[in-house]
Design a protein around this motif. Structure first.
Motif, PDB file in Angstrom:
ATOM      1  N   LEU A   3      -3.500   9.902  -6.120  1.00 51.77           N
ATOM      2  CA  LEU A   3      -2.944  10.726  -5.069  1.00 51.77           C
ATOM      3  C   LEU A   3      -4.083  11.272  -4.209  1.00 51.77           C
ATOM      4  O   LEU A   3      -3.861  11.754  -3.105  1.00 51.77           O
ATOM      5  CB  LEU A   3      -2.169  11.881  -5.718  1.00 51.77           C
ATOM      6  CG  LEU A   3      -1.206  12.692  -4.867  1.00 51.77           C
ATOM      7  CD1 LEU A   3      -0.138  11.787  -4.291  1.00 51.77           C
ATOM      8  CD2 LEU A   3      -0.569  13.795  -5.709  1.00 51.77           C
ATOM      9  N   ALA A  62       2.443   1.751  -3.320  1.00 53.18           N
ATOM     10  CA  ALA A  62       1.495   2.353  -4.274  1.00 53.18           C
ATOM     11  C   ALA A  62       1.408   3.856  -4.036  1.00 53.18           C
ATOM     12  O   ALA A  62       1.375   4.656  -4.976  1.00 53.18           O
ATOM     13  CB  ALA A  62       0.121   1.707  -4.123  1.00 53.18           C
ATOM     14  N   ARG A  63       1.410   4.247  -2.763  1.00 50.34           N
ATOM     15  CA  ARG A  63       1.310   5.665  -2.449  1.00 50.34           C
ATOM     16  C   ARG A  63       2.567   6.415  -2.915  1.00 50.34           C
ATOM     17  O   ARG A  63       2.488   7.537  -3.403  1.00 50.34           O
ATOM     18  CB  ARG A  63       1.109   5.821  -0.944  1.00 50.34           C
ATOM     19  CG  ARG A  63       0.351   7.072  -0.592  1.00 50.34           C
ATOM     20  CD  ARG A  63      -0.020   7.091   0.870  1.00 50.34           C
ATOM     21  NE  ARG A  63      -0.960   6.044   1.214  1.00 50.34           N
ATOM     22  CZ  ARG A  63      -1.391   5.841   2.460  1.00 50.34           C
ATOM     23  NH1 ARG A  63      -0.943   6.569   3.453  1.00 50.34           N
ATOM     24  NH2 ARG A  63      -2.260   4.894   2.704  1.00 50.34           N
ATOM     25  N   ARG A  75       4.425   5.532  -5.447  1.00 48.36           N
ATOM     26  CA  ARG A  75       4.312   5.645  -6.908  1.00 48.36           C
ATOM     27  C   ARG A  75       3.439   6.832  -7.276  1.00 48.36           C
ATOM     28  O   ARG A  75       3.757   7.607  -8.173  1.00 48.36           O
ATOM     29  CB  ARG A  75       3.693   4.366  -7.504  1.00 48.36           C
ATOM     30  CG  ARG A  75       4.623   3.191  -7.607  1.00 48.36           C
ATOM     31  CD  ARG A  75       4.110   2.179  -8.633  1.00 48.36           C
ATOM     32  NE  ARG A  75       2.836   1.596  -8.269  1.00 48.36           N
ATOM     33  CZ  ARG A  75       2.699   0.531  -7.495  1.00 48.36           C
ATOM     34  NH1 ARG A  75       3.777  -0.067  -6.998  1.00 48.36           N
ATOM     35  NH2 ARG A  75       1.509   0.064  -7.216  1.00 48.36           N
ATOM     36  N   ALA A  76       2.326   6.964  -6.568  1.00 46.72           N
ATOM     37  CA  ALA A  76       1.397   8.039  -6.905  1.00 46.72           C
ATOM     38  C   ALA A  76       2.024   9.409  -6.662  1.00 46.72           C
ATOM     39  O   ALA A  76       1.841  10.326  -7.463  1.00 46.72           O
ATOM     40  CB  ALA A  76       0.112   7.889  -6.083  1.00 46.72           C
ATOM     41  N   ARG A  85       0.825  -1.205   0.000  1.00 46.95           N
ATOM     42  CA  ARG A  85       0.000   0.000   0.000  1.00 46.95           C
ATOM     43  C   ARG A  85       0.864   1.263   0.000  1.00 46.95           C
ATOM     44  O   ARG A  85       0.609   2.195  -0.740  1.00 46.95           O
ATOM     45  CB  ARG A  85      -0.898  -0.039   1.240  1.00 46.95           C
ATOM     46  CG  ARG A  85      -2.049   0.910   1.236  1.00 46.95           C
ATOM     47  CD  ARG A  85      -2.892   0.668   2.463  1.00 46.95           C
ATOM     48  NE  ARG A  85      -3.732  -0.501   2.301  1.00 46.95           N
ATOM     49  CZ  ARG A  85      -4.977  -0.437   1.820  1.00 46.95           C
ATOM     50  NH1 ARG A  85      -5.469   0.728   1.465  1.00 46.95           N
ATOM     51  NH2 ARG A  85      -5.701  -1.523   1.692  1.00 46.95           N
TER      52      ARG A  85
END
Lengths: 226, 398
Positions: A117, A84-85, A87-88, A81
């Motif tokens: 985001l 992913a954050r 990456r955003a 998680r």
């Protein structure tokens, strides 16, 4: 923000092997440092492991050994998680195949860059408009991607990669699907962005394209040559 | 300003954009489910509209017949209806006509001539019934020739009526010369032919004779059953009262039954038809769900590049699962709304074309929710597939 000496990307003895009999080592003890504001080209023949390297840099894949620090954050120990954050918020991607969604307008495609985001729709639209102007496609914001030339599509993709204000822009063969004129325009855009302070890491097999970067890193057989 | 993760509303927006990208496919995908729900809604809607109409329509023509019978096990031990049974039931409110009827045990064939003709077909075995004169009224019998009356009964005359079928088999067509029939060595004069009855259809295939005649020649010892013609809607009540009226000391010796009325029959048939339609609707609904699952899975496979891109842009597995599940749920909901509307319109049109007052069950407004549920179930596996794709691999394919 950070001191100039603090690297955006720091790979320390990163290895990546794939299960098999025998296991295949794609990357072997790679050390790489990209500082803020750099325009780096990672060059290597096909099969050298540069795609795997880009996946690791983009947090789409994890190293088997070693550590990867992005903006000083150790990414090898954090949850899916949080990756992913990261990456955003901190990574911008530019792909050889553009990856624009055909059913969305150009402006909607660009604003996707802020979707995960959690930016409000209005803010995403505002940023998309500004960035489309920046890449010289403000007049095409309502167009569908299929009506654009290859060079235009890649500029839309670059605008999308900048919406979240990333720490580094990761480009994977960004000119691979383009004719030389369009390729030149895209590379000029990278140079301009770099001049404005954007950090760019570009992967290519083309020495001519790599020459446009300020620093080149050669990778052969999964190892960085100095 | 940034929450660090996607807003739920924005993922729903992506889902809407996703399904509206291919309107033709969307329409076809939800069609199956919409048809299934339409069938369900129309069936249930029509059932509730029709139930009022049907009962209203058929009460008027409902059962006006009651059959009374001596309990078979008691009959074997010799129980019979009392001689004055007819008079006893006539005292009940609503009984318009009553008559007793008994099938006689006869082992002889019925013939018209006493002649031994080896080439003639053997004489037929026909049922022989002993009936009171009132019975013919109780079944609204239409008789050609004449009926037997109290005089025939008092004298125990050897007369008989033939049912139309029995007359045909015996070749009796002409009554003017008083044709005779033979049952064994007992001769009877045919005085009439029963052409039509309402109830007790076996009369049409039988030889019918007065009970006194039967007592003299066939050993009749009392009636075994009775047929009542009653006022409309009184059948059930009279069926309950009759045993007590006939045999107050031991009502259980007598069974009384109102045959299922037309309305009950009609309802039962309609119920069968409705449940069949409901079943078909459910099958269509399931097939529609499978169709949605199929198309969603295809969609996931087609949009692997998009899935990879979204992961690169920071989508979690959960974000992608949510998006594809939402797409499937939206298709299901749309199909549900379309199907419910179609079903409503259908039941409306049918009701109006029959001059019925359309009556719609408000519960049917839940039907779109059923569509949504089907969509969610259908989307579960495709959504899981979308979430479980490896982003690096997904980006490689295009």
């Amino acid at each position: 923000m950070n001191a100039a000496s603090s690297p955006v990307i720091a790979l320390r003895a990163v290895g990546r092997s794939f299960a098999g009999n025998p296991p295949v080592d794609i990357l072997r003890s790679v050390d790489l440092r990209v500082d803020r504001g750099e325009f780096v080209a990672i060059v290597g023949p096909s099969g050298s492991g540069k795609s795997t390297l880009l996946n690791i840099l983009g947090l789409l894949d994890s190293p088997t050994t070693g550590r990867y620090l992005l903006d000083g954050i150790d990414t090898t120990t954090i949850s899916h998680r949080r990756r992913a954050r990261l990456r955003a918020a901190r990574l911008g991607f530019v792909f050889q195949a553009f990856h624009l969604l055909p059913h969305l307008t150009v402006a909607e495609n660009v604003s996707l860059g802020g979707l995960y985001l959690g930016l409000p729709a209005r803010e995403r639209a505002r940023r998309a408009d500004r960035l489309l102007d920046r890449v010289g496609l403000g007049h095409r914001r309502r167009a569908r991607p299929r009506t654009l030339s290859g060079g235009e599509r890649q500029r839309v993709a670059i605008a999308r990669s900048l919406v979240a204000g990333p720490s580094v822009l990761l480009a994977d063969e960004p000119t691979g699907n383009l004719d030389s004129v369009s390729a030149d325009a895209v590379l000029s855009l990278f140079s301009e962005l770099h001049a404005e302070g954007v950090t760019v890491a570009m992967i290519t097999h083309d020495p001519g394209v790599a020459a446009r970067a300020h620093r080149r890193v050669r990778i052969v057989d999964g190892q960085v040559l100095r | 300003m940034s929450r660090g993760r996607a807003r739920p509303g924005s993922i729903l927006g992506e889902a809407m954009a996703g399904i509206s990208a291919r309107p033709g496919r969307l329409a076809l995908t939800m069609l199956g489910e919409a048809l299934g729900l339409a069938a369900l809604v129309a069936t249930v809607g029509l059932a509730s509209t029709a139930s009022g109409q049907v009962s209203d329509h058929f009460d008027r023509a409902s059962a006006d017949r009651v059959t009374v019978q001596v309990e078979p096990s008691r009959a074997e031990r010799g129980a019979r209806l009392p001689r004055d049974a007819e008079r006893l039931v006539q005292r009940l409110e609503g009984v318009e006509a009553a008559g007793t009827l008994t099938r006689l045990e006869v082992s002889d064939p019925v013939g018209t001539v006493r002649l031994l003709d080896p080439q003639a077909p053997p004489d037929p075995m026909l049922p022989v019934l002993a009936a009171s004169p009132g019975l013919l009224d109780a079944v609204d019998a239409r008789v050609a020739g004449r009926r037997y009356d109290a005089g025939h009964v008092a004298r125990a005359d050897p007369v008989a009526l033939l049912g139309a079928g029995a007359a045909r088999r015996l070749g009796v067509t002409e009554l003017s010369h008083g044709p005779a029939i033979w049952i064994g060595d007992r001769a009877l004069t045919v005085i009439g032919i029963i052409e039509e009855v309402d109830g007790r259809g076996e009369l049409l295939d039988s030889v019918v004779l007065p009970e006194t005649t039967a007592a003299q020649q066939f050993g009749w010892q009392g009636a075994l059953s009775m047929q009542l013609d009653v006022a409309p809607q009184a059948a059930e009540t009279i069926a309950r009262q009759a045993p007590l009226a006939i045999a107050p000391q031991d009502p259980s010796v007598v069974n009384a039954a109102a045959p299922p009325s037309d309305a009950q029959l009609r309802d039962r048939v309609q119920g069968d038809v409705s449940s069949l339609l409901v079943l078909l609707g459910l099958v269509a609904l399931i097939a529609g769900g499978v169709g949605i699952a199929n198309i969603m899975l295809l969609s996931v496979m087609e949009r692997i590049g998009e899935i990879g891109l979204r992961r690169a842009l920071g989508a979690t597995r959960g974000d992608l699962m949510t998006q594809f599940l939402a797409e499937s749920a939206l298709v299901g909901l749309l199909g549900g709304i379309v199907g419910t509307s179609l079903g409503f319109v259908t039941s409306m049109v049918v009701a109006l074309s029959r001059d019925w007052t359309p009556r719609l069950d408000p519960l049917l407004l839940a039907a779109p929710v059923a569509g949504l549920v089907v969509g969610v179930l259908a989307g579960a596996f495709p959504a899981w597939r979308a979430g479980s794709l490896e982003p690096a691999e997904a980006l490689r394919t295009l």
